[in-house]
Design an enzyme around this catalytic site. Structure first.
Site, PDB file in Angstrom:
ATOM      1  CB  THR A 465      -4.903   0.549  -1.984  1.00  0.00           C
ATOM      2  OG1 THR A 465      -4.266   0.411  -3.266  1.00  0.00           O
ATOM      3  CG2 THR A 465      -4.038  -0.122  -0.942  1.00  0.00           C
ATOM      4  NE  ARG A 582      -8.938  18.286  -3.404  1.00  0.00           N
ATOM      5  CZ  ARG A 582      -8.753  18.738  -4.640  1.00  0.00           C
ATOM      6  NH1 ARG A 582      -7.526  18.863  -5.116  1.00  0.00           N
ATOM      7  NH2 ARG A 582      -9.783  19.072  -5.384  1.00  0.00           N
ATOM      8  N   GLY A 656      -1.472  10.608   1.507  1.00  0.00           N
ATOM      9  CA  GLY A 656      -1.290   9.152   1.648  1.00  0.00           C
ATOM     10  C   GLY A 656      -1.987   8.628   2.885  1.00  0.00           C
ATOM     11  CD  GLU A 659       2.400   2.012   5.171  1.00  0.00           C
ATOM     12  OE1 GLU A 659       3.330   1.337   5.577  1.00  0.00           O
ATOM     13  OE2 GLU A 659       2.502   2.814   4.222  1.00  0.00           O
TER      14      GLU A 659
HETATM   15 MO1  MOS Z   1       3.721  -0.663   3.412  1.00  0.00          MO
HETATM   16  S1  MOS Z   1       4.278  -1.917   4.980  1.00  0.00           S
HETATM   17  O1  MOS Z   1       5.101   0.385   3.413  1.00  0.00           O
HETATM   18  O2  MOS Z   1       3.687  -1.665   2.036  1.00  0.00           O
END
Ligand code: MOS
Length: 693
Positions: A465, A582, A656, A659
């Site tokens: 990530t 941000r 965040g 997702e």
């Molecule tokens: Mo994510 S599916 O909460 O790692």
């Protein structure tokens, strides 16, 4: 609580680990250097339910190069029975097809695999049941849904309001079982040194693997060390320890002082690394003729394994999305003889928002309204579920900004076939949302080294990530120093405790601990600390969460082309507009958001694990049979975001982003397919057969 502006947050730095990865020198778990390793290959059950009657390992043991074959009859005992997924080789009982029932330790991977094939097993098979359908009479309500949401909610009188509504949508949607399939399979190297265990592991949480594995083995957590600096994706499947971790630790006991290596094969990843539950979702929307909702009813059926419960929170987004006085949501589970379902990118929001956002599109059609206007009319002033004011809800801005950029106003509102040659053409939209999670339990330590650099330690994970880069930026911002003056140390249990890289909570939780530690350093040592100065702090309880509902929102736009002759769907354009607070690093953020959207496209058109009910077996258990979107599918995707700083959510102003990119993407595509063809596909994936028949 806004931080002083520096260049560190908001800079599009390249990945700090990029060069190592491109050169092949970043050690992933299986590649960690150990002396003279032994290799493992597991034997898996060929039945879905029953017992092992007899197990003959003699032929396997005779094979040259085999060190040991371990079965439930010969395996060391585990200390803790509470987690049945991890209770490997402790019993003759079979809970699902593909369960670990023995493991070979050998001098080479090839020998281990050959020997595993030579293990002869006789079973007392019992009748298994893997049939997932809505008419089951044994559906039950779990106590909570993941991680701790109420199973059901009920506000007003939804049934009566729906019955009396001027306009109604009543439809059932389904999403299939899906498997995460990160590029790097789950891998572990286990090495005992007396009573201390080291695991080189591919995980989203070194510390939670340590805690879990230590408990299973009956060790104090301090005697288990987990090392996981580089991870090749996880999408939730590496969010917690799985059975292979325990299998490796047990097998390594047979070769003290020697490391054993275990990597799941791609096929094993369809059994032993979790999956997204299939869902069947009945959605009822009742509205006035002008589109204002009066009733929302969302009833979810999903599966769990019989031996250990996992209840996905599929209906939770419905609780916060739109205003209506009468709302009801519920989750019911079918307990089957299948592996335990688990987390897969935005568990809950992803399937739940597919159903909800297609239902909203159906309501827009029923009311003769533009689907964006319908959503605007149902914008809630407060969180309908908690009654709290929104911390930062900018859904309408996302929809409007997306409409402007995507050319929505040129869209012919009629859901009628319109053709360009043999290709029908359509546009669709859907909303997106994801909660802002901060997990408690992370600690960061900062020390000024003699070379003038700050060592910043926290056992965080980078599963691809960009954590190596973004946490460095967060630290530099908090310490008001150049990025080059920060030496980040993450990815092992040698560093202070860190919570999971999951629930899009990583940067929020770890970053907050780093900011708190930087402040503590200032408090103790002033703005010009001397080498040796050190401070440590934990992620605090977010002060504004008691007052505000903290969620991210977004709008997904899709343009599709559907071939009249073949039913093939191509996504020709896709745009996501997100409100996520941000942005720490635009280059990496865009990559996360586009990655999520691509996974949503993949869900819309391709992904489906096919269960052979006679065997309890996933028949398309490889990447030839289980289709995942490729570059050719994701031709023209773009993600942008609103310019915002959310001081209520985290001290970095961020919320965040791992997702939210997947949420709503499949609905936008399904809605575009309807606009192109007039055909409403309510069952994913949208394969050609569903448009041709
Ligand atoms: Mo994510 S599916 O909460 O790692």
């Amino acid at each position: 609580m806004r931080l002083l502006e520096t260049h560190a947050i908001g800079a599009s730095l390249e990945r700090m680990d990029g060069r190592l990865k491109v050169m092949g020198t970043a050690p992933y778990a299986f590649e960690q250097r150990v002396e003279r390793p032994a290799y493992l290959h597991a034997v898996q059950s060929a039945i879905a339910r029953g017992r092992i009657r007899a197990i003959d390992t003699s032929a396997a043991e005779r094979l040259a190069g085999v060190i040991a074959v371990i079965t439930p009859r010969t395996a060391p005992r585990l200390a803790c029975e509470s987690n049945r997924e991890l209770w490997v080789l402790q019993s003759d009982e079979i809970h699902f097809r593909g369960q670990f029932i023995a493991v070979v330790v050998a001098e080479s991977l090839e020998t281990a695999r050959q020997a595993a094939d030579l293990v002869r097993v006789e079973y007392d098979a019992a009748a298994h049941d893997v049939r997932f359908h809505a008419e089951r009479t044994d559906l039950y309500a779990p106590k909570v849904v993941n991680p701790d949401y109420p199973t059901d909610t009920d506000e007003g009188d939804a049934a009566a309001a729906f019955g009396a509504a001027e306009v109604k949508v009543d439809a059932t949607y389904s999403t299939p079982m899906e498997h995460n399939q990160p590029m790097e399979p789950h891998s572990t190297i286990a090495l005992w040194d007396a009573d201390r265990l080291t695991l080189y592991d591919s995980t989203q949480s070194a510390h939670s693997v340590r805690t879990t594995v230590a408990a299973m083995l009956g060790l104090p957590p301090g005697q288990v060390r987990v090392v996981s600096p580089y991870v090749g994706g996880g999408f939730g499947s590496k969010g917690e320890a799985h059975a292979h971790n325990i299998l490796a630790a047990l097998a390594a006991l047979r070769v003290p002082g020697r490391a054993v290596k275990l990597a799941l094969t791609r096929q094993q990843m369809f059994t032993l690394a979790g999956h997204r539950t299939p869902t069947i979702q009945r959605f009822r929307l009742g509205a006035h003729r002008d589109g204002r909702l009066t009733a929302i009813i969302h009833e979810v059926i999903e599966q769990t394994s019989r031996f250990k419960e996992f209840a996905e929170q599929t209906a939770t987004p419905t609780r916060i999305m739109y205003a209506a006085a009468n709302r009801r949501t519920s989750h019911r589970l079918a307990a089957l003889d299948v592996p335990k379902p688990s987390w897969m990118r935005a568990p809950g929001e992803t399937p739940g928002m597919f159903a909800g956002e297609v239902a909203m599109d159906e309501l827009a059609v029923a009311c003769g309204l533009d689907p964006i206007e319908l959503r605007v009319r149902n914008e809630p002033e407060r969180d309908p579920q908690s009654g709290k004011p929104w911390g930062n809800r900018h859904l309408v801005e996302c929809l409007r900004e997306g409409a402007r950029r995507f050319g929505w106003s040129a869209r012919d509102p009629r859901p009628l076939p319109r053709a360009e040659g043999s290709w029908l053409f359509g546009l669709g939209v859907a909303s997106s949302t994801y909660p802002r999670y901060v997990l408690l339990g992370s600690r960061a330590t900062i020390r000024l080294e003699n070379d003038g650099r700050y060592a910043v330690q926290i056992g965080a994970a980078d599963l691809g990530t960009g954590t190596w880069t973004t946490l460095t930026q967060v630290a530099a911002d908090a310490l008001e120093c150049p990025v080059a003056a920060v030496r980040l140390e993450i990815g092992t249990t040698d560093q202070p405790n860190a919570t999971v890289a999951g629930g899009s909570s990583g940067i929020s939780s770890w970053g907050w601990a780093i900011v708190a530690a930087a402040r503590e350093l200032r408090r103790l040592h002033g703005v010009r600390p001397s080498p040796g100065a050190e401070a440590s702090a934990e992620t605090p309880k977010p002060p504004d969460d008691a007052t505000f509902a903290q969620h991210s929102f977004g709008a997904q736009f899709a343009e599709v082309r559907v071939n009249r002759e073949t039913g093939e769907v191509r996504v020709s354009r896709m745009l996501g507009v997100f409100s996520v607070g941000r942005i720490i690093n635009p280059r990496l953020a865009r990559s996360q958001l586009i990655g999520g959207m691509t996974m949503g496209l993949s869900m819309a058109l391709h992904e489906e694990s096919v269960m052979d009910e006679r065997l309890g077996h996933i028949v398309n258990h490889d990447l030839a049979g289980y289709h995942i979107a490729t570059n050719a599918d994701a031709a023209n995707l773009d993600a942008v975001w609103l310019d915002e700083v959310d001081d209520r959510s985290t001290p970095m102003g961020s919320r965040g982003i791992g997702e939210i990119g997947i949420v709503g993407a499949a609905a936008a595509i399904a809605n575009a397919v309807y606009h192109a063809t007039g055909r409403r596909v309510r069952d994913l994936p949208i394969t050609p057969d569903k448009l041709m028949t």
